[in-house]
Write an enzyme that holds these catalytic residues in place. Sequence first.
Site, short mmCIF file in Angstrom:
data_model
loop_
_atom_site.label_atom_id
_atom_site.label_comp_id
_atom_site.label_asym_id
_atom_site.label_seq_id
_atom_site.Cartn_x
_atom_site.Cartn_y
_atom_site.Cartn_z
N ASN A 86 -22.55 19.25 -0.93
CA ASN A 86 -23.36 18.06 -1.13
C ASN A 86 -24.64 18.16 -0.32
OD1 ASN A 86 -21.43 16.71 -2.78
ND2 ASN A 86 -20.26 16.15 -0.95
N GLN A 93 -23.85 13.35 1.07
CA GLN A 93 -23.65 14.14 2.30
C GLN A 93 -23.61 13.20 3.51
OE1 GLN A 93 -26.54 17.26 3.05
NE2 GLN A 93 -25.41 18.01 4.84
N VAL A 95 -22.19 14.56 6.76
CA VAL A 95 -22.24 15.38 7.98
C VAL A 95 -23.34 16.42 7.78
CG1 VAL A 95 -20.98 16.91 9.53
CG2 VAL A 95 -19.78 15.02 8.41
N HIS A 99 -21.78 22.53 4.78
CA HIS A 99 -20.36 22.77 4.55
C HIS A 99 -20.08 22.87 3.07
CE1 HIS A 99 -21.07 18.44 4.91
NE2 HIS A 99 -20.12 18.27 4.00
N HIS A 101 -17.02 22.33 0.38
CA HIS A 101 -15.69 21.77 0.13
C HIS A 101 -14.94 22.72 -0.81
CE1 HIS A 101 -16.67 17.51 1.42
NE2 HIS A 101 -17.89 17.95 1.17
#
Length: 113
Positions: A86, A93, A95, A99, A101
Amino acid sequence: MDTIFGKIIKREIPADIVYEDSDVLAFRDIDPKAPIHILIIPKKPIPTINDIEIEDAELIGKIVIAAKKIAKEMGIDQSGYRLVMNCNKDAGQTVFHLHCHLLGGRQLLWPPG
Ligand code: 5GP
């Protein structure tokens, strides 16, 4: 600025870590959206996809390679899984440490909401 994922990398807060190498860390999402929900992050603190530079190309590849290994270890490589990254507000998003997922273990809907 350090994020919650930066603190997980430094072991300042706990996480259920499932994979680690010199560049990448992977751990279970605290609020899973599927039976298998793993977050795969670079140890380098890149805030969003927008901040990826060409010199990060190998690192981004390593995230996908880690995802594929984890999917196989967790027995969902043949049933299937989804990788999601994201970016910013409209994607949800929350954080701002890059990253990926890894979601699997059930039939995933398409298109996503
Ligand atoms: P985003 O919405 O930014 O794409 O995804 C952030 C993800 O991080 C969410 O799925 C959320 O549940 C997860 N998350 C947030 N804080 C923590 C935490 O402290 N530990 C773990 N393991 N996951 C977290």
